[in-house]
Design a protein around this motif. Structure first.
Motif, short mmCIF file in Angstrom:
data_model
loop_
_atom_site.label_atom_id
_atom_site.label_comp_id
_atom_site.label_asym_id
_atom_site.label_seq_id
_atom_site.Cartn_x
_atom_site.Cartn_y
_atom_site.Cartn_z
N GLN A 102 -12.46 5.21 -4.89
CA GLN A 102 -11.74 4.04 -5.40
C GLN A 102 -10.79 3.55 -4.38
O GLN A 102 -10.48 2.26 -4.50
CB GLN A 102 -11.14 4.40 -6.65
N VAL A 111 -11.16 3.78 -1.27
CA VAL A 111 -12.08 3.00 -0.05
C VAL A 111 -12.42 1.92 -0.56
O VAL A 111 -12.55 0.90 0.38
CB VAL A 111 -12.93 4.14 0.30
N ARG A 112 -12.94 1.87 -1.71
CA ARG A 112 -13.47 0.51 -2.11
C ARG A 112 -12.31 -0.68 -1.98
O ARG A 112 -12.52 -1.80 -1.73
CB ARG A 112 -13.62 0.53 -3.95
N ALA A 113 -11.05 -0.37 -2.43
CA ALA A 113 -9.90 -1.20 -2.28
C ALA A 113 -9.84 -1.73 -0.63
O ALA A 113 -9.63 -2.98 -0.28
CB ALA A 113 -8.79 -0.78 -2.71
N TYR A 140 -12.05 -1.67 1.82
CA TYR A 140 -13.02 -2.16 2.21
C TYR A 140 -13.11 -3.64 1.62
O TYR A 140 -13.26 -4.44 2.37
CB TYR A 140 -14.58 -1.52 1.62
N VAL A 198 -17.69 8.11 2.85
CA VAL A 198 -16.28 7.71 2.18
C VAL A 198 -15.35 8.27 2.88
O VAL A 198 -13.94 7.83 3.11
CB VAL A 198 -16.37 7.82 0.61
N MET A 258 -13.90 7.15 6.47
CA MET A 258 -13.20 5.90 6.69
C MET A 258 -11.57 6.21 6.35
O MET A 258 -11.04 6.69 5.49
CB MET A 258 -13.07 4.76 5.26
N ILE A 309 -8.03 5.69 5.78
CA ILE A 309 -7.13 5.25 4.68
C ILE A 309 -5.56 5.89 4.81
O ILE A 309 -5.53 6.85 5.28
CB ILE A 309 -7.62 5.23 3.43
N ASP A 367 -2.92 2.71 0.71
CA ASP A 367 -4.23 2.48 0.08
C ASP A 367 -4.53 2.72 -1.32
O ASP A 367 -4.77 4.15 -1.66
CB ASP A 367 -5.52 2.95 0.96
N GLU A 368 -4.09 1.99 -2.31
CA GLU A 368 -4.30 2.44 -3.75
C GLU A 368 -5.76 2.31 -4.19
O GLU A 368 -6.61 1.54 -3.51
CB GLU A 368 -3.31 1.38 -4.69
N ALA A 369 -5.87 2.62 -5.37
CA ALA A 369 -7.24 2.83 -5.90
C ALA A 369 -7.64 1.43 -6.49
O ALA A 369 -6.72 0.60 -6.79
CB ALA A 369 -7.44 3.78 -6.99
N ALA A 370 -8.63 1.01 -6.23
CA ALA A 370 -9.12 -0.52 -6.71
C ALA A 370 -8.80 -0.73 -8.21
O ALA A 370 -8.49 -2.02 -8.30
CB ALA A 370 -10.39 -0.71 -6.41
N PRO A 371 -9.20 -0.03 -9.16
CA PRO A 371 -8.74 -0.44 -10.40
C PRO A 371 -7.23 -0.30 -10.79
O PRO A 371 -6.57 0.51 -10.32
CB PRO A 371 -9.45 0.70 -11.16
#
Lengths: 464, 67
Positions: free
Chosen positions: A348, A350-352, A354, B44, B47, B49, B53-57
């Motif tokens: 999650q 890494v998704r952000a 990316y 993953v 990469m 970070i 770098d926070e989580a996407a949700p």
């Protein structure tokens, strides 16, 4: 197959009734769907009632809507009032029928469209092939020994076979774009948050998109315009104004910056996938190349998050009745329910990261061209495929080019080559490309698709 | 990571912790998928970070519904 736009015009002009259109479509499905296994339920009574309502509106002088009398069908994860939503499973058969239609079905009904039924899919949308063990595989209208792709395989087969001019599907990792490419039709995965998903059976909610299939750009725009609308019931929907595609189809591509993606999108497939990109780029006089950074990493993140969200969603049934799952999906759901939390949280984050890197691409270009699928439709039951000199499992690799894009919610339109042999497609089987835009820029994708269609480069290849 | 990962042992232990009965017939397929997931996790992990770098949700406490 008469297009949706032409059908609606004829109904609105009183040249044909909606009832006549529906009876023709029902007879056609009864006669031919046995070859494709696209439908899991035909809603004949509902269709006749909706058609009668359209005809009554016309008789009374009321506007029947822009899709007056147009037949369509939906992947069987959309709620249809009075019918149990299967989502490709037998487990859901035990649930109560849906109390009301999904939001997008209500939008179509309000526009005068007529729902003919529910369509085959991979169980719980977890697959790229629609080789459903419970309901049988959907079959590619261009070669019924081959896959339709998935998970919206029935939706693609029904449109490609000409049983309906429009259908709805869902796309979590490529489930609209892959079958669109394999079946030779158009498929739109809008920006994440554009269309409401309320009343659909989710799979991996943070990636789940809904969208339409059609056989030409005008029909795709027509249905996309109708599907837009604010719905407070989908927490992921971004409440944007309606941004219709139909009015901009003649706008051309002047001023649009277009490039072909290299790196991850220039390997991992067969020659026809890259040949299709070359054909489209040549037609647009595009020579620019760009890289979508970290695309392979984005795909890996999507893979893990999908597994975890899917496994968690189905945990009660995985605990109680694992043998009722399709063997094609069960072990993936079980494994997904067991992933270390660290892997999920890393994915999650890494998704952000990316997403932040990938969005910079759109400082330089408006539309990116990539393959939509790595090869033409494999044979049903095929396990392995040779790619770049290595034998790999055929199924998960079908999403190699779509997964990095849905991972970050970019809008993408799959367009089929009108002449697949121009890309070197074996046997002339369909192959498409993926047009990708910045968030909320679906209109640019439609402009490019319309130019390509007018040039005769993309279009639904004739069924063989 | 992959070569050190005993997917079957992990599956049994994690399933027990999660209260998920795991039929021995399903174990080979589950382990296969866990090994595949481990390969994805390696990608993953590679990469770079940072703590920023926070989580996407992103949790949203409330939204105003448009009229």
């Amino acid at each position: 197959m008469i297009s949706a736009a032409t059908s609606a015009q004829s109904v609105r002009a009183g040249e044909v009734t909606a009832t006549e259109l529906v009876e023709r479509a029902l007879a056609d499905i009864a006669a031919r769907d046995g070859s494709y296994n696209a439908f899991t339920e035909v809603t004949a009574s509902r269709a006749r009632a909706e058609a009668a309502s359209v005809d009554a509106a016309i008789a009374a002088g009321r506007d029947p809507g822009p899709l007056a009398g147009v037949p369509y069908a939906v992947k069987n994860l959309f709620d249809l009032e009075g019918i149990t939503t299967l989502a490709g499973s037998v487990i859901e058969k035990d649930r109560a029928p849906a109390a009301r239609d999904a939001f997008l079905v209500r939008q179509l009904q309000a526009a005068g469209a007529v729902c003919l039924g529910a369509l085959n899919m991979d169980e719980y949308a977890y697959g790229f092939t629609t080789e459903n063990s419970h309901y049988g595989p959907s079959r590619n209208p261009h070669d019924t020994a081959r896959m339709t792709g998935g998970s919206s395989g029935g939706s693609a087969a029904a449109v490609a076979a000409g049983l309906v001019p429009l259908s709805l599907g869902s796309d979590t990792n490529g489930s609209i774009r892959v079958p669109a490419s394999l079946c030779g039709i158009f498929g739109l995965k809008p920006t994440y948050g554009r269309l409401s998903r309320a009343g659909s059976y989710l799979f991996a909610g943070s990636f789940d998109h809904l969208g339409p299939f059609a056989r030409d750009v005008r029909d795709l725009a027509l249905v996309y315009d109708v599907l837009q609308g604010v719905d407070a019931e989908d927490h992921a929907q971004q409440w944007r104004p309606i941004e219709p595609a139909s009015p901009i189809l003649e706008a051309g591509v002047a001023g649009l910056r277009i490039a072909v993606a290299g790196g991850h999108f220039a390997c991992n497939g067969h020659k026809e996938a890259f040949g299709a990109v070359e054909v489209v780029a040549r037609a647009l006089n595009v020579t620019a190349k760009i890289e979508i950074p970290h695309a392979a990493t984005g795909r890996a993140a999507a893979f893990l998050i999908t597994m975890a969200e899917g496994g968690n969603l189905h945990m009660p049934d995985l605990r109680m009745r694992p043998d009722d799952f399709d063997p094609m999906t069960r072990d993936r759901f079980l494994a997904g329910a067991l992933l270390p939390a660290h892997w999920l949280m890393q994915a999650q984050r890494v998704r952000a990261a990316y997403r932040a890197a990938a969005l910079k691409v759109f400082d330089e270009v408006d539309v990116v061209i990539t393959p939509a699928a790595p090869y033409v439709a494999p044979l049903i039951g095929q396990q392995m495929v040779e790619v770049d000199g290595e034998e790999i499992p055929v199924r998960p690799n079908l999403g190699i080019f779509t997964q990095p894009i849905s991972c970050i919610g970019l809008p993408a339109l799959a367009v089929p080559l009108a002449d697949p042999s121009a890309a070197g497609a074996p046997g002339g089987l369909p192959i498409g490309v993926q047009l990708i835009g910045a968030p909320w820029n679906e209109q640019a994708l439609f402009r490019v698709a319309a130019v390509l269609e007018r040039a005769g480069v993309v279009g639904s290849p004739a069924d063989r | 990571m992959e070569h050190e990962f005993d997917a079957e042992a992990y599956a049994k232990a994690a399933a027990a912790a999660a209260g998920l009965p795991l039929d021995p017939r399903h174990l080979p397929g589950v382990a296969l998928n866990l090994r595949l997931a481990a390969r994805m996790a390696e990608i993953v992990e590679a990469m770079p970070i940072t703590p920023a770098d926070e989580a996407a949700p992103v949790y949203v406490v409330a939204r105003e519904v448009p009229k």
